[in-house]
Design a protein around this motif. Sequence first.
Motif, PDB file in Angstrom:
ATOM      1  N   ALA A 112      -2.781   5.907  -0.634  1.00  0.00           N
ATOM      2  CA  ALA A 112      -1.868   4.760  -0.565  1.00  0.00           C
ATOM      3  C   ALA A 112      -1.916   3.982  -1.875  1.00  0.00           C
ATOM      4  N   LYS A 113      -0.794   3.400  -2.245  1.00  0.00           N
ATOM      5  CA  LYS A 113      -0.800   2.424  -3.333  1.00  0.00           C
ATOM      6  C   LYS A 113      -1.496   1.170  -2.817  1.00  0.00           C
ATOM      7  N   VAL A 114      -2.245   0.523  -3.646  1.00  0.00           N
ATOM      8  CA  VAL A 114      -2.996  -0.665  -3.214  1.00  0.00           C
ATOM      9  C   VAL A 114      -2.631  -1.850  -4.103  1.00  0.00           C
ATOM     10  N   VAL A 115      -2.325  -2.971  -3.472  1.00  0.00           N
ATOM     11  CA  VAL A 115      -2.093  -4.202  -4.238  1.00  0.00           C
ATOM     12  C   VAL A 115      -2.879  -5.329  -3.590  1.00  0.00           C
ATOM     13  N   ALA A 116      -3.646  -6.052  -4.401  1.00  0.00           N
ATOM     14  CA  ALA A 116      -4.373  -7.231  -3.902  1.00  0.00           C
ATOM     15  C   ALA A 116      -3.878  -8.466  -4.652  1.00  0.00           C
ATOM     16  N   PHE A 117      -3.439  -9.458  -3.904  1.00  0.00           N
ATOM     17  CA  PHE A 117      -3.052 -10.758  -4.463  1.00  0.00           C
ATOM     18  C   PHE A 117      -4.223 -11.697  -4.237  1.00  0.00           C
ATOM     19  N   HIS A 118      -4.777 -12.215  -5.316  1.00  0.00           N
ATOM     20  CA  HIS A 118      -6.104 -12.829  -5.245  1.00  0.00           C
ATOM     21  C   HIS A 118      -6.146 -14.192  -5.940  1.00  0.00           C
ATOM     22  N   GLY A 119      -6.647 -15.190  -5.242  1.00  0.00           N
ATOM     23  CA  GLY A 119      -6.875 -16.492  -5.854  1.00  0.00           C
ATOM     24  C   GLY A 119      -8.216 -16.484  -6.593  1.00  0.00           C
ATOM     25  N   TRP A 120      -8.179 -16.783  -7.885  1.00  0.00           N
ATOM     26  CA  TRP A 120      -9.390 -16.667  -8.714  1.00  0.00           C
ATOM     27  C   TRP A 120     -10.482 -17.621  -8.245  1.00  0.00           C
ATOM     28  N   ILE A 171      -0.497   5.998   4.876  1.00  0.00           N
ATOM     29  CA  ILE A 171       0.399   4.851   4.721  1.00  0.00           C
ATOM     30  C   ILE A 171       0.850   4.859   3.262  1.00  0.00           C
ATOM     31  N   VAL A 172       2.028   4.314   2.991  1.00  0.00           N
ATOM     32  CA  VAL A 172       2.494   4.393   1.601  1.00  0.00           C
ATOM     33  C   VAL A 172       1.853   3.326   0.730  1.00  0.00           C
ATOM     34  N   ALA A 173       1.459   2.210   1.339  1.00  0.00           N
ATOM     35  CA  ALA A 173       0.797   1.176   0.542  1.00  0.00           C
ATOM     36  C   ALA A 173      -0.033   0.272   1.438  1.00  0.00           C
ATOM     37  N   ALA A 174      -1.065  -0.298   0.848  1.00  0.00           N
ATOM     38  CA  ALA A 174      -1.895  -1.301   1.518  1.00  0.00           C
ATOM     39  C   ALA A 174      -1.898  -2.541   0.631  1.00  0.00           C
ATOM     40  N   VAL A 175      -1.658  -3.695   1.242  1.00  0.00           N
ATOM     41  CA  VAL A 175      -1.513  -4.933   0.481  1.00  0.00           C
ATOM     42  C   VAL A 175      -2.434  -5.995   1.070  1.00  0.00           C
ATOM     43  N   ALA A 176      -3.204  -6.640   0.226  1.00  0.00           N
ATOM     44  CA  ALA A 176      -4.094  -7.710   0.686  1.00  0.00           C
ATOM     45  C   ALA A 176      -3.671  -9.037   0.053  1.00  0.00           C
ATOM     46  N   THR A 235       7.095 -12.524  -3.854  1.00  0.00           N
ATOM     47  CA  THR A 235       8.067 -11.864  -4.734  1.00  0.00           C
ATOM     48  C   THR A 235       7.538 -10.507  -5.191  1.00  0.00           C
ATOM     49  N   SER A 236       6.267 -10.451  -5.568  1.00  0.00           N
ATOM     50  CA  SER A 236       5.690  -9.177  -6.016  1.00  0.00           C
ATOM     51  C   SER A 236       5.557  -8.201  -4.854  1.00  0.00           C
ATOM     52  N   PHE A 237       5.282  -8.734  -3.669  1.00  0.00           N
ATOM     53  CA  PHE A 237       5.193  -7.899  -2.464  1.00  0.00           C
ATOM     54  C   PHE A 237       6.548  -7.241  -2.195  1.00  0.00           C
ATOM     55  N   ILE A 238       7.608  -8.024  -2.271  1.00  0.00           N
ATOM     56  CA  ILE A 238       8.952  -7.472  -2.017  1.00  0.00           C
ATOM     57  C   ILE A 238       9.311  -6.435  -3.087  1.00  0.00           C
ATOM     58  N   SER A 239       8.912  -6.698  -4.342  1.00  0.00           N
ATOM     59  CA  SER A 239       9.125  -5.690  -5.397  1.00  0.00           C
ATOM     60  C   SER A 239       8.418  -4.387  -5.048  1.00  0.00           C
ATOM     61  N   LEU A 240       7.201  -4.511  -4.510  1.00  0.00           N
ATOM     62  CA  LEU A 240       6.466  -3.305  -4.110  1.00  0.00           C
ATOM     63  C   LEU A 240       7.205  -2.570  -2.993  1.00  0.00           C
ATOM     64  N   LEU A 241       7.704  -3.323  -2.003  1.00  0.00           N
ATOM     65  CA  LEU A 241       8.421  -2.661  -0.904  1.00  0.00           C
ATOM     66  C   LEU A 241       9.663  -1.955  -1.443  1.00  0.00           C
ATOM     67  N   GLU A 242      10.350  -2.571  -2.399  1.00  0.00           N
ATOM     68  CA  GLU A 242      11.504  -1.902  -3.008  1.00  0.00           C
ATOM     69  C   GLU A 242      11.067  -0.652  -3.762  1.00  0.00           C
ATOM     70  N   LEU A 252      -7.036  -2.960   3.321  1.00  0.00           N
ATOM     71  CA  LEU A 252      -7.789  -2.140   2.362  1.00  0.00           C
ATOM     72  C   LEU A 252      -8.562  -1.039   3.088  1.00  0.00           C
ATOM     73  N   ASP A 253      -9.142  -1.393   4.243  1.00  0.00           N
ATOM     74  CA  ASP A 253      -9.903  -0.395   4.998  1.00  0.00           C
ATOM     75  C   ASP A 253      -9.010   0.753   5.477  1.00  0.00           C
ATOM     76  N   LEU A 254      -7.780   0.435   5.846  1.00  0.00           N
ATOM     77  CA  LEU A 254      -6.855   1.511   6.239  1.00  0.00           C
ATOM     78  C   LEU A 254      -6.626   2.446   5.053  1.00  0.00           C
ATOM     79  N   ALA A 255      -6.402   1.863   3.863  1.00  0.00           N
ATOM     80  CA  ALA A 255      -6.230   2.698   2.668  1.00  0.00           C
ATOM     81  C   ALA A 255      -7.490   3.516   2.424  1.00  0.00           C
ATOM     82  N   ARG A 256      -8.653   2.854   2.549  1.00  0.00           N
ATOM     83  CA  ARG A 256      -9.928   3.541   2.303  1.00  0.00           C
ATOM     84  C   ARG A 256     -10.143   4.701   3.263  1.00  0.00           C
ATOM     85  N   SER A 257      -9.564   4.609   4.463  1.00  0.00           N
ATOM     86  CA  SER A 257      -9.746   5.670   5.463  1.00  0.00           C
ATOM     87  C   SER A 257      -8.999   6.936   5.065  1.00  0.00           C
ATOM     88  N   GLY A 258      -8.119   6.816   4.057  1.00  0.00           N
ATOM     89  CA  GLY A 258      -7.290   7.956   3.675  1.00  0.00           C
ATOM     90  C   GLY A 258      -6.068   8.091   4.565  1.00  0.00           C
TER      91      GLY A 258
END
Lengths: 240, 240
Positions: B157-165, B135-140, B226-233, B126-132
């Motif tokens: 960058a596109k940002v995706v966070a996969f998060h346990g509630w 990169i094409v995407a940042a994933v946490a 699975t969602s990560f791979i969809s993002l890479l595609e 996320l910090d890499l994305a925040r730096s501007g």
Amino acid sequence: MSKDRAIPHNFEGESLESVFVGRRDGEARPTVILIPTVMGVSELEIGFGRQLVELGYNALVADLFGKEFRGAPRDTMFGEMKRLAADRPALRRRLLHVLDLARGLDEVQDGQIVAAGYCFGGMCALDLARSGADIVAAVAFHGLFDPPGLPPGKIDAKVVAFHGWDDPMVPPEAVVSLGKELTEAGADWQIHAYGHVAHGFTNPNAHEIGLDGVRYNALAAERSWTSFISLLEEVFGGHH
Amino acid sequence: MSKDRAIPHNFEGESLESVFVGRRDGEARPTVILIPTVMGVSELEIGFGRQLVELGYNALVADLFGKEFRGAPRDTMFGEMKRLAADRPALRRRLLHVLDLARGLDEVQDGQIVAAGYCFGGMCALDLARSGADIVAAVAFHGLFDPPGLPPGKIDAKVVAFHGWDDPMVPPEAVVSLGKELTEAGADWQIHAYGHVAHGFTNPNAHEIGLDGVRYNALAAERSWTSFISLLEEVFGGHH
């Protein structure tokens, strides 16, 4: 090659007409009940149903309002939605009636039913899950999250909500509340939130409804559809 | 068939050793920088890298701590993480250094870099994305969302966070804050929240860290992958 079939049915004196979309061979397959937006059954949901048929599932596009409302003006439909949403126990009976209808079809494989809805229909899919009904999953696309105000029970269905973060009808607090509600109900749940995405994002004609905060988003439509299909593969397995 | 290669590098006087995982042919391919958890480079991330290689990408498993910390005890690593997290501008420089390292590799296709991290490494992505950074995407994956306390800029960058509630380190308020932050930064973002899922859900050995609220969840691991791979595609296209 899909085949549509109108299915007239009757709920507490109201005449409804849902549309079954399946293959011509009539074989039993896993089935998705598609619950339309406030605007009722339209080509949009029937089209989604056809895509599901291509993937080896059936779809039942559920009519909750009555055939005479097909293509009715927005304000009429909002009135009908309010009528149905004002009595959540009755709405639950209506949804269970649709589930029974699906179960009664020869083409619907026993115990292999997912409910997926859009906007008001998304709330209906959640309400089916909340009822404890025996569906394998409930999916809401830009669904309303309003809790039903009924005694909470255990939710056995998997629940997935695809949500536009800028949806004016579902603010962040409602997302947090839904997370809490579904956690307390013991559901296996997911919420996928999309930034800069409004209400109605799956509908290419969303702007026609003429409301601020309701608009199509091609990327969110595609992402949510891809994740939806992944869910169907997860719950139904990959082979039909 | 993947091939691992240790890559020594130096950041502001510290000796680091990242691991490049790619094909033997050495062709330039889209590349994912994998940023490990607080425990540093391990077989877990290298294994994820090998899975990416099977799919036609390269991976660079980034060492942020130094080779001498490989396999160090938990408390040592928590100390190192705190040291790095205490100076976010320096952490940003460290991450940009790793990005430069990736860019300098012949096997890394120009402009085709995604950063994906786990736990502390998710915060780093996320910090890499925040730096501007370009990169094409940042994933946490179960990333920490703590804002960097630096002047906010535009995130390309596109940002995706996969998060346990149920992640005790990232309560619902932090999810809402991240949504707000990413929206204000103009990012194309997604947060996928999973119910009944704790911190560290991608790691089958998460329990070994011996902390409440840190545990593996096979379903969330699979769904997020699975969602990560969809993002890479989505960002790299399907053909390499």
